[in-house]
Design an enzyme around this catalytic site. Structure first.
Site, PDB file in Angstrom:
ATOM      1  N   SER A  81       5.772  -0.784  -5.647  1.00  0.00           N
ATOM      2  CA  SER A  81       5.498   0.773  -6.111  1.00  0.00           C
ATOM      3  C   SER A  81       6.504   1.813  -6.429  1.00  0.00           C
ATOM      4  CB  SER A  81       4.766   0.812  -4.481  1.00  0.00           C
ATOM      5  OG  SER A  81       5.323   2.068  -4.295  1.00  0.00           O
ATOM      6  N   TYR A 131       8.090  -0.270   4.356  1.00  0.00           N
ATOM      7  CA  TYR A 131       7.173  -0.631   3.525  1.00  0.00           C
ATOM      8  C   TYR A 131       7.970  -0.545   1.720  1.00  0.00           C
ATOM      9  CZ  TYR A 131       3.420  -0.020  -0.637  1.00  0.00           C
ATOM     10  OH  TYR A 131       2.635  -0.027  -1.648  1.00  0.00           O
ATOM     11  N   LYS A 186       8.448  -4.207  -0.427  1.00  0.00           N
ATOM     12  CA  LYS A 186       8.700  -4.014  -2.002  1.00  0.00           C
ATOM     13  C   LYS A 186       9.805  -4.506  -2.871  1.00  0.00           C
ATOM     14  CE  LYS A 186       4.018  -3.247  -1.862  1.00  0.00           C
ATOM     15  NZ  LYS A 186       3.568  -4.467  -2.089  1.00  0.00           N
ATOM     16  N   ARG A 225       2.854  14.959  -7.867  1.00  0.00           N
ATOM     17  CA  ARG A 225       2.971  13.723  -7.766  1.00  0.00           C
ATOM     18  C   ARG A 225       2.229  13.029  -9.292  1.00  0.00           C
ATOM     19  NH1 ARG A 225       5.656  14.157  -4.052  1.00  0.00           N
ATOM     20  NH2 ARG A 225       5.772  13.737  -1.729  1.00  0.00           N
ATOM     21  N   ASN A 237      -3.263   9.265   2.560  1.00  0.00           N
ATOM     22  CA  ASN A 237      -3.645   9.477   1.282  1.00  0.00           C
ATOM     23  C   ASN A 237      -4.068  10.539   1.042  1.00  0.00           C
ATOM     24  OD1 ASN A 237      -2.608   6.680   0.717  1.00  0.00           O
ATOM     25  ND2 ASN A 237      -1.154   7.857   0.210  1.00  0.00           N
ATOM     26  N   TYR A 254       2.857   0.216  -9.397  1.00  0.00           N
ATOM     27  CA  TYR A 254       2.210   1.731  -9.659  1.00  0.00           C
ATOM     28  C   TYR A 254       2.448   3.222  -8.545  1.00  0.00           C
ATOM     29  CZ  TYR A 254      -0.338  -2.327  -8.411  1.00  0.00           C
ATOM     30  OH  TYR A 254      -1.198  -4.084  -8.625  1.00  0.00           O
TER      31      TYR A 254
HETATM   32  P1  NAD Z   1      -5.639  -2.587   0.134  1.00  0.00           P
HETATM   33  O1  NAD Z   1      -5.839  -2.487   1.667  1.00  0.00           O
HETATM   34  O2  NAD Z   1      -7.385  -1.646  -0.838  1.00  0.00           O
HETATM   35  O3  NAD Z   1      -5.851  -3.716  -0.565  1.00  0.00           O
HETATM   36  C1  NAD Z   1      -4.927  -4.522  -0.288  1.00  0.00           C
HETATM   37  C2  NAD Z   1      -6.383  -5.847   0.016  1.00  0.00           C
HETATM   38  O4  NAD Z   1      -4.828  -7.670   0.751  1.00  0.00           O
HETATM   39  C3  NAD Z   1      -7.012  -5.469   1.532  1.00  0.00           C
HETATM   40  O5  NAD Z   1      -8.740  -6.546   0.829  1.00  0.00           O
HETATM   41  C4  NAD Z   1      -6.815  -6.753   2.191  1.00  0.00           C
HETATM   42  O6  NAD Z   1      -7.571  -7.419   3.526  1.00  0.00           O
HETATM   43  C5  NAD Z   1      -5.644  -7.932   1.735  1.00  0.00           C
HETATM   44  N1  NAD Z   1      -4.949  -8.518   2.905  1.00  0.00           N
HETATM   45  C6  NAD Z   1      -3.756  -7.800   3.276  1.00  0.00           C
HETATM   46  N2  NAD Z   1      -2.792  -8.537   3.951  1.00  0.00           N
HETATM   47  C7  NAD Z   1      -3.549  -9.860   3.491  1.00  0.00           C
HETATM   48  C8  NAD Z   1      -2.694 -11.498   3.990  1.00  0.00           C
HETATM   49  N3  NAD Z   1      -1.973 -10.683   4.760  1.00  0.00           N
HETATM   50  N4  NAD Z   1      -3.270 -12.389   3.349  1.00  0.00           N
HETATM   51  C9  NAD Z   1      -4.943 -12.301   2.582  1.00  0.00           C
HETATM   52  N5  NAD Z   1      -5.437 -10.501   2.295  1.00  0.00           N
HETATM   53  C10 NAD Z   1      -4.046  -9.286   2.783  1.00  0.00           C
HETATM   54  O7  NAD Z   1      -4.199  -1.651  -0.701  1.00  0.00           O
HETATM   55  P2  NAD Z   1      -4.960  -1.810  -2.188  1.00  0.00           P
HETATM   56  O8  NAD Z   1      -4.461   0.215  -2.125  1.00  0.00           O
HETATM   57  O9  NAD Z   1      -5.059  -2.119  -3.050  1.00  0.00           O
HETATM   58  O10 NAD Z   1      -2.698  -1.452  -3.026  1.00  0.00           O
HETATM   59  C11 NAD Z   1      -2.976  -3.517  -3.674  1.00  0.00           C
HETATM   60  C12 NAD Z   1      -1.318  -3.446  -4.119  1.00  0.00           C
HETATM   61  O11 NAD Z   1      -0.566  -2.554  -4.071  1.00  0.00           O
HETATM   62  C13 NAD Z   1      -0.532  -3.949  -2.206  1.00  0.00           C
HETATM   63  O12 NAD Z   1      -0.121  -4.813  -2.009  1.00  0.00           O
HETATM   64  C14 NAD Z   1       0.023  -2.394  -2.233  1.00  0.00           C
HETATM   65  O13 NAD Z   1       0.589  -2.099  -1.574  1.00  0.00           O
HETATM   66  C15 NAD Z   1      -0.117  -1.816  -3.846  1.00  0.00           C
HETATM   67  N6  NAD Z   1      -0.070  -0.899  -4.216  1.00  0.00           N
HETATM   68  C16 NAD Z   1      -0.678   0.114  -3.359  1.00  0.00           C
HETATM   69  C17 NAD Z   1      -0.085   1.545  -3.514  1.00  0.00           C
HETATM   70  C18 NAD Z   1      -1.799   2.139  -3.591  1.00  0.00           C
HETATM   71  O14 NAD Z   1      -1.142   4.297  -2.978  1.00  0.00           O
HETATM   72  N7  NAD Z   1      -3.012   2.357  -3.206  1.00  0.00           N
HETATM   73  C19 NAD Z   1       0.868   2.315  -4.808  1.00  0.00           C
HETATM   74  C20 NAD Z   1       1.227   1.549  -4.733  1.00  0.00           C
HETATM   75  C21 NAD Z   1       1.673  -0.158  -4.772  1.00  0.00           C
HETATM   76  C1  WQD Z   2       0.589  12.891  -2.250  1.00  0.00           C
HETATM   77  C2  WQD Z   2       0.947  14.933  -1.624  1.00  0.00           C
HETATM   78  C3  WQD Z   2       1.592  15.602   0.373  1.00  0.00           C
HETATM   79  C4  WQD Z   2      -2.023  14.290   2.595  1.00  0.00           C
HETATM   80  C5  WQD Z   2       2.578   7.256  -0.894  1.00  0.00           C
HETATM   81  C6  WQD Z   2       3.721   6.546  -1.054  1.00  0.00           C
HETATM   82  C7  WQD Z   2       3.201   5.755  -2.323  1.00  0.00           C
HETATM   83  C8  WQD Z   2       2.519   4.811  -2.815  1.00  0.00           C
HETATM   84  C9  WQD Z   2       0.925   5.887  -2.575  1.00  0.00           C
HETATM   85  C10 WQD Z   2       1.996   2.831  -1.975  1.00  0.00           C
HETATM   86  C11 WQD Z   2       2.121  14.707  -0.857  1.00  0.00           C
HETATM   87  C12 WQD Z   2       0.421  15.665   0.047  1.00  0.00           C
HETATM   88  C13 WQD Z   2      -0.838  14.409   1.543  1.00  0.00           C
HETATM   89  C14 WQD Z   2      -2.559  15.310   3.557  1.00  0.00           C
HETATM   90  C15 WQD Z   2      -1.464  16.347   1.974  1.00  0.00           C
HETATM   91  N1  WQD Z   2       1.580   3.877  -1.933  1.00  0.00           N
HETATM   92  N2  WQD Z   2      -0.489  16.072   0.816  1.00  0.00           N
HETATM   93  N3  WQD Z   2      -2.082  15.812   2.858  1.00  0.00           N
HETATM   94  O1  WQD Z   2       3.190  10.441  -0.231  1.00  0.00           O
HETATM   95  O2  WQD Z   2       3.072  10.694  -2.698  1.00  0.00           O
HETATM   96  O3  WQD Z   2       2.390   8.321  -1.891  1.00  0.00           O
HETATM   97  O4  WQD Z   2       1.016   7.113  -1.245  1.00  0.00           O
HETATM   98  O5  WQD Z   2       3.159   1.960  -2.543  1.00  0.00           O
HETATM   99  O6  WQD Z   2       4.237   4.273  -1.925  1.00  0.00           O
HETATM  100  O7  WQD Z   2       4.650   6.989  -0.482  1.00  0.00           O
HETATM  101  O8  WQD Z   2       1.144  10.059  -1.286  1.00  0.00           O
HETATM  102  O9  WQD Z   2      -1.518  11.057  -1.133  1.00  0.00           O
HETATM  103  O10 WQD Z   2      -0.240  10.178   1.153  1.00  0.00           O
HETATM  104  O11 WQD Z   2       0.455  12.626  -0.663  1.00  0.00           O
HETATM  105  O12 WQD Z   2      -0.277  18.025   1.781  1.00  0.00           O
HETATM  106  O13 WQD Z   2      -3.410  14.989   4.337  1.00  0.00           O
HETATM  107  O14 WQD Z   2      -0.014  14.782  -0.587  1.00  0.00           O
HETATM  108  O15 WQD Z   2       2.595  16.067   1.069  1.00  0.00           O
HETATM  109  O16 WQD Z   2       3.150  15.645  -1.828  1.00  0.00           O
HETATM  110  P1  WQD Z   2       2.420   9.346  -1.927  1.00  0.00           P
HETATM  111  P2  WQD Z   2       0.079  10.695  -0.180  1.00  0.00           P
END
Ligand code: NAD
Ligand code: WQD
Length: 341
Positions: free
Chosen positions: A124, A148, A152, A234, A202, A180
């Site tokens: 991330s 978190y 990572k 973002r 989010n 990502y």
């Molecule tokens: P998500 O929660 O939709 O998907 C994660 C999946 O992993 C879920 O289906 C959950 O049931 C499963 N899971 C959780 N713990 C588990 C375990 N112990 N064993 C087996 N399965 C398990 O999340 P996502 O948004 O699809 O994210 C996928 C990956 O990408 C994650 O590692 C997340 O940290 C990373 N990531 C997500 C974002 C984002 O904003 N969505 C951003 C950056 C990185």
């Molecule tokens: C985006 C913008 C908020 C909600 C997080 C994690 C990041 C990644 C993605 C996993 C910001 C604003 C949000 C709301 C708002 N996840 N906002 N009202 O914080 O950039 O990233 O998710 O790896 O690691 O930190 O994403 O969607 O929460 O916020 O005004 O109800 O929207 O302040 O500017 P963020 P977000």
């Protein structure tokens, strides 16, 4: 190739499953459904028009993972499984270290036992912490500001050490570490998408639920940032572009060993209000919002330098903001019709 997707029933995993299967790979999902539902598998089968294997299991179950890797003759793993809510990670650090760090150790143990050395990891932009410069390239210092993000970064360091253990021997480990930015949007069918439990943290899922009338209004966290309209900026990336990035990373690993890090973002930032207005256009609905104080831990702007992925993975994003909003809206209206989400 036969590819195991841990966390494959989740948001990014399910979209990546579509891209990989449509590129001719055999995909196996492995998920404990802690943040997803088994029903996604049927919807994936509807999109693909073919059966899809899904196994219920926890990544910390090393024995089960090892047998799955062997029995399914897996060639590569994409490790999506884990917990991902930044705020929750400060409330439940032990659960986060267990699912994320312990989960990664367990997976690597299983892979070593099964003699599988090819892995793509979901990292991330969170690992960078507060931006010291923009756009953020892969050489930016990594100073995560929450549990978190530290999870990572620790997994990245573990993977780096694993790759390093090959030095001086015949290289085995092929690791792509994908950082990502902000994934949004959904598959064009509207049958799969982000399905947050409870009130979304989010921005995009929150906006979608306001647009559909499920939530009354958006709270905009701050309009006094040093950005063009004062709201946070973002790098939102369409989840299907992100999914394509995983296919590109797997192709890259056909010929590359060691630990390889790539930003997956668009390189373009949008503000909260730009997202709100784009979603209004896509949905045809007004999105009520109220300006609030800044959210603790938030930063003004964050966007990627995505040149390395372009040059080395030959990957770039193809979908724009309208595509992100239109697909998220289609998914939201589908969820609403089911009474789910
Ligand atoms: P998500 O929660 O939709 O998907 C994660 C999946 O992993 C879920 O289906 C959950 O049931 C499963 N899971 C959780 N713990 C588990 C375990 N112990 N064993 C087996 N399965 C398990 O999340 P996502 O948004 O699809 O994210 C996928 C990956 O990408 C994650 O590692 C997340 O940290 C990373 N990531 C997500 C974002 C984002 O904003 N969505 C951003 C950056 C990185
Ligand atoms: C985006 C913008 C908020 C909600 C997080 C994690 C990041 C990644 C993605 C996993 C910001 C604003 C949000 C709301 C708002 N996840 N906002 N009202 O914080 O950039 O990233 O998710 O790896 O690691 O930190 O994403 O969607 O929460 O916020 O005004 O109800 O929207 O302040 O500017 P963020 P977000």
């Amino acid at each position: 190739m036969n590819i195991l997707l841990t966390g494959g029933a989740g948001y990014i995993g399910s979209h990546t499953a579509v891209v990989l299967a449509q590129a001719g790979h055999r995909v196996v999902l492995y998920d404990n459904y802690s943040n997803s539902k088994p029903t996604v598998v049927q919807r994936l089968q509807n999109i693909l028009g073919e059966p899809l294997k899904a196994i219920e299991g926890d990544v910390r179950d090393t024995e089960l993972l090892t047998s799955v890797l062997k029995e399914e003759q897996i060639d590569a793993v994409i490790h999506f499984a884990g917990l991902k809510a930044v705020g929750e990670s400060s409330q439940k650090p032990i659960a986060y270290y267990s699912a994320n760090v312990q989960g990664a150790i367990s997976l690597l143990q299983a892979m070593e036992r099964a003699q599988i050395y090819r892995i793509v990891f979901s990292s991330s932009a969170c690992v960078y912490g507060d931006p010291q410069y923009l756009p953020i390239d892969e050489a930016h210092p990594t100073v995560p500001t929450n549990p978190y993000g530290r999870n990572k970064l620790q997994i990245e360091q573990l993977l780096q050490d694993v790759a390093q253990s090959d030095v001086g021997k015949q290289a085995r480990w092929q690791i792509a570490n994908l950082r990502y930015f902000n994934p949004v949007g959904a598959h064009v069918s509207g049958l799969i998408g982000e399905d947050p439990q409870g009130i979304p943290n989010n921005l995009m899922p929150f906006v979608a639920q306001v647009a559909v009338g499920k939530l009354p209004q958006l709270q905009v966290f701050g309009n006094d940032y040093p950005t063009p309209d004062g709201t946070g900026v973002r790098d939102y990336i369409h989840v299907m572009d992100l999914a394509q990035g995983h296919l590109a990373a797997l192709d890259y690993l056909n010929e590359h060993y060691g630990f390889n890090t790539f930003n997956l973002g668009t390189g373009q930032g949008y503000s909260v209000l730009q997202m709100v207005h784009a979603f209004e256009r896509a949905s045809g609905n007004t999105i009520a919002y109220q300006i609030q104080g800044r959210r603790a831990g938030d930063i003004a702007s964050c966007y990627a330098k995505a040149d390395k992925a372009l040059q080395e993975l030959h990957w770039h994003t193809e979908r724009n903001l309208e595509d992100m909003c239109a697909s998220a809206w289609k998914w939201q209206t589908y969820c609403n019709s089911l009474g789910a989400n």
